[in-house]
Design an enzyme around this catalytic site. Structure first.
Site, PDB file in Angstrom:
ATOM      1  N   GLU A 133      10.619   5.088 -18.111  1.00 27.05           N
ATOM      2  CA  GLU A 133       9.447   5.770 -18.656  1.00 27.05           C
ATOM      3  C   GLU A 133       9.085   5.254 -20.046  1.00 27.05           C
ATOM      4  OE1 GLU A 133      10.287  10.037 -16.361  1.00 27.05           O
ATOM      5  OE2 GLU A 133      10.738   9.814 -18.493  1.00 27.05           O
ATOM      6  N   HIS A 152       0.835  -1.215   0.000  1.00 27.63           N
ATOM      7  CA  HIS A 152       0.000   0.000   0.000  1.00 27.63           C
ATOM      8  C   HIS A 152       0.867   1.262   0.000  1.00 27.63           C
ATOM      9  CE1 HIS A 152      -3.575  -2.454   1.065  1.00 27.63           C
ATOM     10  NE2 HIS A 152      -2.677  -3.153   1.756  1.00 27.63           N
ATOM     11  N   LYS A 192      19.158  18.037 -13.328  1.00 28.21           N
ATOM     12  CA  LYS A 192      18.083  17.067 -13.199  1.00 28.21           C
ATOM     13  C   LYS A 192      18.282  15.929 -14.205  1.00 28.21           C
ATOM     14  CE  LYS A 192      13.070  16.996 -12.458  1.00 28.21           C
ATOM     15  NZ  LYS A 192      12.612  15.928 -13.336  1.00 28.21           N
ATOM     16  N   SER A 233      16.025  17.916 -18.005  1.00 25.90           N
ATOM     17  CA  SER A 233      15.187  19.114 -18.030  1.00 25.90           C
ATOM     18  C   SER A 233      15.811  20.187 -18.901  1.00 25.90           C
ATOM     19  CB  SER A 233      14.988  19.651 -16.614  1.00 25.90           C
ATOM     20  OG  SER A 233      14.294  20.886 -16.637  1.00 25.90           O
TER      21      SER A 233
END
Length: 465
Positions: free
Chosen positions: A329, A186, A322, A316
């Site tokens: 992905e 969870h 970053k 980025s």
């Protein structure tokens, strides 16, 4: 550009004189400007293989004279060698159950065979796309058979990539076997688990995926060559059916066999749907693995930061420094596409009527795309992500030490209620479980070491210990 005039049932059309395709391909180009995508090279070459096998079988039975047959075989061989692929122009989504694609192949092969025999393109008195190249065939057995050959060849690459992914995951499971981290359910702290156990579980899912895909591939080895229009084998001799299947088995190096029920094999596409369904399950599993890795690598300073994914590109256009988990992905995105493809395939499979499924073009396009993009993404996922993952061991250990979840083994000693009270005190006092238990003197230090050992929590222990 010089033109030639060709004729068919509906009239006449001008065709570029240098084109190997003919009037029916031209009509398809005008009728179906849908996706802009052309048939895959693998499918085109599988169709050429079918045409070659059919020509030889017809020649052996005396149905097609040797000169014409040999010209058709030569033209087909040239396509198999990579020539004339630019002449296969019909859109992947088309009406007619694939007739446009079949006729595109018939016309290209016929016109090239005419050239080989010294004639002029478009002179179908020399070689006819229908009477000679398509002899003893129909779109309804050519396309399904070629599709199965294509998928069986493509799936070999997918299974090879999955095996390498499995092996890379096993290697990581061994490398990380001593890394203790928090397990989560969870998205909340549960009990400790070894990072290696998580990677071993990923490897096991890939094993099941390979088994499922291999099993589903078996049904694709049955082809319906000779079934012709509706599976009743009209215009095809029994001897032809055996011969064309044997030649395809030889040319493809695949264990192909004739379908037991030609009518069934001609009207139903459920074997392709079942195969696609197993690709969907693979996509679900790969997406779950990618999600886990993205979460474990989140941060790096304000997230879980349990593992490091290899940096492969700046993340980025505005935020310096970053780096994003782009390889995970892209796995997610491919998996979404495959799941969408499977839904399209399911709809197309159920949309057949009577003796033919006319929705096969969109079904074929989607199943081939699914195999191809899964093969590609599994390869880059392994090469550019999995093999370069490292573990932040101290970070993992620190989160285990500070977790309330490690209080779970105390249930066996102080009961659920007693352990719950201790957990509440841990959370309110900001102390670790080990500190609180030690302060209360419930156990000796030796007992605490044994009971609260994170390593012991990750594996079964004997009642004798």
């Amino acid at each position: 550009m010089k033109k030639r005039i060709e004729h068919d049932l509906l009239g006449s059309k001008e065709i570029p004189n240098n084109a190997y395709y003919g009037i029916q391909t031209q009509r398809a180009l005008e009728n179906f400007p849908i996706t802009g995508y052309k048939p895959s090279k693998d499918l085109v070459q599988a169709i050429a293989m079918v045409k070659k096998a059919a020509a030889i079988a017809n020649m052996e039975l005396g149905q097609l004279d040797q000169e014409k047959a040999k010209a058709i075989v030569q033209a087909s061989n040239e396509i198999l060698e990579g020539q004339y692929l630019d002449q296969f122009l019909v859109d992947v989504i088309q009406g007619g159950a694939g007739t446009s694609l079949n006729m595109n192949a018939n016309e290209v092969i016929a016109n090239r065979a005419i050239e080989i025999l010294g004639g002029e393109k478009g002179d179908y008195t020399v070689i006819s796309p229908n009477s000679h190249v398509n002899m003893s065939q129909s779109t309804n057995d050519v396309i399904p058979s070629a599709v199965r050959i294509t998928v069986l060849n493509l799936v070999k690459n997918l299974l090879s990539e999955l095996k390498q992914l499995h092996d890379a995951l096993i290697t990581k499971s061994q490398e990380f076997d001593d890394v203790i981290k928090m397990g989560r359910t969870h998205l909340q702290d549960a009990v400790p688990i070894r990072l290696g156990q998580e990677f071993a579980a990923y490897a096991e899912t890939v094993t099941r995926d390979m088994d499922r895909i291999t099993s589903a591939s078996e049904a694709l080895k049955q082809i319906n060559m000779g079934a012709t229009a509706v599976g009743t084998c009209v215009n095809a001799k029994i001897e032809y059916i055996d011969s064309v299947t044997a030649h395809l088995r030889e040319f493809s190096c695949l264990p192909l066999c004739s379908a037991e029920n030609m009518v069934d094999a001609t009207q139903n596409a459920d074997t392709l749907a079942a195969f696609s369904g197993n690709l969907r399950i693979l996509a679900l599993n790969l997406s779950k693995i990618a999600n886990d890795l993205r979460l474990m690598a989140s941060g790096p300073r304000t997230g879980l930061n349990e593992i490091n994914l290899p940096p492969v590109q700046p993340g980025s256009s505005i935020m310096p420094g970053k780096v994003n988990p782009v390889m995970a992905e892209v796995v997610n995105q491919v998996c979404f596409q495959v799941q969408g493809n499977d839904h399209t395939i399911a709809l197309a499979t159920g949309a057949g009527q009577f003796e033919l499924n006319v929705m096969e073009p969109v079904l074929v396009y989607n199943v081939i795309q699914s195999v191809e993009i899964l093969t590609n993404v599994v390869r880059v996922f392994r090469e550019r992500c999995i093999v370069g993952i490292t573990a932040n061991r101290e970070r993992c250990q620190n989160m285990v030490d500070n977790s309330v979840g490690i209080i779970t083994p105390l249930v066996s000693y102080v009961g659920y209620e007693g352990a719950t009270q201790l957990a509440k005190e841990v959370m309110s006092s900001n102390k670790t479980v080990r500190q609180l238990v030690s302060e209360k003197g419930i156990f000796t230090e030796e007992e605490i070491e044994k009971i609260l050992s994170p390593k012991n929590m990750t594996q079964p222990t004997s009642s004798k210990n």
